[in-house]
Design an enzyme around this catalytic site. Structure first.
Site, PDB file in Angstrom:
ATOM      1  N   GLU A 306       6.690  -9.303  -4.905  1.00 11.24           N
ATOM      2  CA  GLU A 306       7.221  -8.340  -3.930  1.00 11.24           C
ATOM      3  C   GLU A 306       8.252  -8.987  -3.006  1.00 11.24           C
ATOM      4  O   GLU A 306       8.209  -8.821  -1.792  1.00 11.24           O
ATOM      5  CB  GLU A 306       6.071  -7.725  -3.126  1.00 11.24           C
ATOM      6  CG  GLU A 306       5.056  -7.047  -4.034  1.00 11.24           C
ATOM      7  CD  GLU A 306       3.892  -6.395  -3.302  1.00 11.24           C
ATOM      8  OE1 GLU A 306       3.566  -6.820  -2.186  1.00 11.24           O
ATOM      9  OE2 GLU A 306       3.315  -5.447  -3.868  1.00 11.24           O
ATOM     10  N   ARG A 339      -2.223 -17.195  -4.623  1.00 10.24           N
ATOM     11  CA  ARG A 339      -2.554 -15.834  -5.055  1.00 10.24           C
ATOM     12  C   ARG A 339      -2.045 -15.521  -6.464  1.00 10.24           C
ATOM     13  O   ARG A 339      -0.935 -15.924  -6.848  1.00 10.24           O
ATOM     14  CB  ARG A 339      -1.993 -14.810  -4.073  1.00 10.24           C
ATOM     15  CG  ARG A 339      -2.660 -14.890  -2.727  1.00 10.24           C
ATOM     16  CD  ARG A 339      -2.010 -13.938  -1.781  1.00 10.24           C
ATOM     17  NE  ARG A 339      -2.635 -12.630  -1.731  1.00 10.24           N
ATOM     18  CZ  ARG A 339      -1.969 -11.495  -1.668  1.00 10.24           C
ATOM     19  NH1 ARG A 339      -0.659 -11.468  -1.735  1.00 10.24           N
ATOM     20  NH2 ARG A 339      -2.616 -10.359  -1.564  1.00 10.24           N
ATOM     21  N   ASP A 380      -3.784  -2.820  -7.503  1.00  3.74           N
ATOM     22  CA  ASP A 380      -3.628  -3.123  -6.081  1.00  3.74           C
ATOM     23  C   ASP A 380      -4.609  -2.360  -5.196  1.00  3.74           C
ATOM     24  O   ASP A 380      -4.214  -1.395  -4.555  1.00  3.74           O
ATOM     25  CB  ASP A 380      -2.195  -2.790  -5.649  1.00  3.74           C
ATOM     26  CG  ASP A 380      -1.883  -3.352  -4.285  1.00  3.74           C
ATOM     27  OD1 ASP A 380      -2.675  -4.154  -3.788  1.00  3.74           O
ATOM     28  OD2 ASP A 380      -0.839  -2.979  -3.726  1.00  3.74           O
ATOM     29  N   GLU A 408      -5.888   0.425   2.995  1.00  2.00           N
ATOM     30  CA  GLU A 408      -4.517   0.790   2.664  1.00  2.00           C
ATOM     31  C   GLU A 408      -4.438   2.029   1.782  1.00  2.00           C
ATOM     32  O   GLU A 408      -3.610   2.904   2.008  1.00  2.00           O
ATOM     33  CB  GLU A 408      -3.846  -0.407   1.963  1.00  2.00           C
ATOM     34  CG  GLU A 408      -2.460  -0.086   1.459  1.00  2.00           C
ATOM     35  CD  GLU A 408      -1.801  -1.264   0.754  1.00  2.00           C
ATOM     36  OE1 GLU A 408      -2.400  -2.351   0.710  1.00  2.00           O
ATOM     37  OE2 GLU A 408      -0.682  -1.075   0.247  1.00  2.00           O
TER      38      GLU A 408
END
Ligand code: BDP
Length: 715
Positions: A306, A339, A380, A408
């Site tokens: 990202e 990660r 995600d 989220e």
């Protein structure tokens, strides 16, 4: 109890309930009713080991609890060196009583952080001993005893022993240096960088204490979308001040490291991990960090994801990237959490497959102080995801779990969702990599592959809101996360019950119905958002509210249409061999079960299969009807929660009761919003009427598509 007495009793407690803003979390220490003095004499006659910051905390905690439990009607707690103490909390070397009553072997089994609580009779009196091999272990044991006292739970005759299964139990704060919180919905960041290092806010200590009370022992205080500034001298001083404040509570600080830091703050022309100057820069920087923070935990890195820089920029592998940081922290005992959330819109493969494809081939290439941090699922943090295929696939590299506590994709702070059942579902999933019983939990506790390091991370839901987490009930997600990190096999029902008892009351008429509501709440959200394996159909960017129509724009893999693939012919993502074949990343037993329409659990159906609208579900409904009925069920459950909660009024202080109720009303309205928007959208393709019992939308699809709330927090 006779109804009239019950009424009088309920009236009594409702009058005695005081306004409560929730700041005290599960550490309420509310007064125990008479007859519940099981621990009173113990907590009133305490002797601890030698003075130290942690023993001071232990003593203060006991005084606070004692004075809360037994209020004014009892003598004040006596926490000092007494001749005849009844509760002894000490390291073995500090107490004759412990040396005499606790065997060396038992102590050894506790490791550095485990504790034991033992009941003995000595000098003609009952005594409780709490011991362990570190002061922090004693602090954990103290909290455990106080929790038992609040619940009025007798100590079993054999005592209590508890040893954490996971070594590093960490919160990840996605907090920016300007105090906004990425995906944070409970106000601003609690780190006031501007006032640091000189001002240590009471909230930092309360934060550390709350974490210690549930066994969390590490915190990454900065966002994974990292700012290199945090590694500069000024910020290191600020971080060091926080580390000093947290240390007596057993909490280590970690920082996120931006991969391009050598260029951004080091003035180097490159951040290539194989460049000797870059390597030296990381070594020097790390040395500087340890000068400020001698027990610094290490780095967390998001790279090549990202827009974050990473080893890909230099055609290096993730292992080559991780290893230079690992080499830098190694001499100081630090670790690197690297990660696995690596994916790119330029890779022409199903996003589901990308992390596995990137990491699996480099299993074994990481230094021994690197642990790869893997999200629970491959996409995600969706309301429901099958477990990530990397679990079980990297026997030579320790993997850690990353859960998201902040919601989220689950309605942010206003939607009540108790997440422990979701965590539990993932942890208890069977990877089958070494035959049946190879659960994800055994991967991350290190027992399946004999990992040398174990860890769990939870993306925090904490902010400056008075009650820390926005929704009062979302404190339970922080609480349950801590408990699960200590022991990944803790049942979600037990944690819900305990949290309710500590936070509100032990009254069964309250605990049982509310526990039931909590346990169903995650499934309820799945029902009204993404039933039957649908995923990523939230609004663009802020992910708040429905957005199944989201398409186009900068990245296909950030749209909804990429994931649901609805057409007149059907809906769902084909991840079988006829589609992306993400299924091949799982063990053969899983491929077989999930690849077969007869055996795949329907909760994962549209995650792995593209199916026609009239496909027959197990209950006899068509797929279309089934989807609609799930949405309807979610709506009804959200409404039912309001009714349940209204009945709980006599048991809860008015402030928290009203707050929860008002959020529940928002949730209920938004469940309807989700149902109507999604069914209108998918209905265009299915071209079928809504089945009986499903509410009719109040508006047309265009209306919902135009709803676009501005300034949604968390971006
Ligand atoms: C996604 C979030 C984004 C995070 C990213 C991550 O939308 O804000 O930065 O995950 O985990 O869930 O890195």
């Amino acid at each position: 109890m006779k109804p009239i007495y019950l009424l009088i009793y309920l009236l009594f407690i409702s009058f005695s309930l005081q306004a409560n803003d929730g700041y005290k979390l599960w550490l309420q220490y509310y007064p125990l009713t008479s007859g519940n003095e099981l621990y009173q004499t113990f907590l009133g006659n305490v002797k601890t080991g030698d003075q130290s910051p942690t023993f001071d905390i232990i003593q203060e905690e006991i005084k606070l609890a004692y004075n809360g439990f037994y209020k004014e009607s009892y003598p004040k707690a006596n926490v000092m060196s007494l001749d005849q103490p009844q509760l002894i909390i000490a390291l073995p070397g500090q107490s004759e009583m412990i040396l005499r009553n606790v065997s060396k072997v038992d102590l050894e089994k506790l490791g550095p952080e485990g504790y034991l609580i033992k009941k003995i009779t000595a000098d003609g009196a009952e005594k409780i001993l709490i011991s362990g091999n570190s002061e922090i272990a004693l602090l954990y044991g103290t909290f455990r005893l106080l929790q038992a006292a609040q619940k009025n739970q007798p100590l079993p005759n054999e005592g209590m022993v508890s040893v954490p299964t996971i070594e590093r139990r960490i919160l990840n704060h996605w907090d920016n240096l300007n105090r906004t919180v990425e995906r944070g919905y409970a106000g601003f960041s609690i780190w006031n960088w501007h006032r640091l290092p000189r001002h240590i806010d009471q909230q930092y200590l309360d934060y550390a204490r709350a974490n210690a009370s549930i066994g969390i022992n590490g915190t990454v205080i900065t966002n994974v979308n990292a700012n290199a500034l945090v590694l500069t001298a000024d910020y290191l001083k600020k971080t060091a001040a926080l580390a000093d404040a947290f240390r007596p509570y057993g909490i280590k600080i970690y920082l996120t490291a931006r991969f391009s830091s050598p260029m951004e703050i080091g003035g180097l022309p490159t951040a290539d991990p194989l460049d000797p100057e870059v390597q030296q820069w990381w070594k020097d920087k790390t040395k500087e960090i340890y000068e400020h923070i001698p027990d610094f935990g290490g780095f967390l890195v998001k790279a090549d994801s990202e827009g974050q820089p990473g080893p890909h920029n230099y055609k290096r592998t993730q292992a080559e990237g991780a290893n230079i940081l690992a080499d830098a922290v190694k001499p100081f005992g630090g670790i690197v959490m690297w990660r696995a959330f690596v994916y790119s819109e330029e890779t022409p493969d199903d996003r589901h497959k990308q992390a596995y494809n990137e990491f699996k081939p480099i299993d074994g290439e990481f230094r021994d102080n690197v642990i790869v941090q893997v999200k629970n699922g491959a996409i995600d943090f969706q309301p429901r995801e099958p477990f990530h295929p990397l679990f079980g696939a990297m026997p030579k590299t320790p993997l850690m779990m990353e859960f998201q506590i902040t919601q989220e994709y689950l309605g942010h702070d206003t939607h009540l969702a108790y997440l422990a059942p979701m965590y539990e579902e993932v942890l208890q999933s069977d990877t089958h990599v070494q035959g049946p019983g190879s659960t994800v939990s055994k991967v991350i506790d290190g027992s399946l592959h004999q990992y040398s390091m174990t860890a769990m991370a939870g993306v925090a839901n904490i902010g400056t809101d008075r009650n820390w987490t926005g929704h009062h009930f979302h404190q339970a997600n922080w609480f349950a996360y801590g408990r699960l990190a200590w022991n990944p096999n803790t049942p979600s029902a037990d944690m819900a019950e305990e949290w309710l008892q500590l936070t509100f009351t032990t009254e069964e008429e309250f605990v049982q119905p509310v526990k039931k509501m909590m346990l169903q709440s995650h499934e309820m959200v799945v029902n009204y958002m993404t039933p039957l394996g649908l995923h990523h159909i939230m609004a663009r960017s802020h992910h708040y509210g429905p957005g199944p129509w989201v398409t186009g724009g900068e990245r296909a893999d950030w749209t909804a249409t990429y994931y649901h693939k609805a057409t007149e012919k059907g809906v769902g993502f084909d991840r079988t061999p006829s589609g992306s074949n993400a299924l091949e990343q799982y063990a053969p037993a899983i491929q077989e079960t999930w690849g077969n329409l007869e055996t795949i659990p329907e909760k994962y159906l549209l995650w792995f299969h593209h199916l026609p609208w009239d496909y027959g579900l197990k209950d006899g409904n068509s797929l279309w009807d089934g989807i609609a009925l799930h949405y309807q069920k979610g709506v009804e459950e959200a409404w039912q929660n309001i009714l349940t909660w209204e009945e709980m009024k006599p048991f809860v202080d008015p402030e928290r009761h009203a707050h929860v109720l008002s959020f529940m009303k928002i949730q209920s309205e938004e469940a309807i919003w989700w149902r109507d928007a999604c069914l209108l959208y998918f209905g265009q393709f299915s071209q079928k009427p809504l089945p009986e019992g499903v509410g009719k939308p109040a508006h047309d699809l265009e209306h919902y598509m135009k709803l676009n709330p501005k300034f949604v927090p968390g971006i």
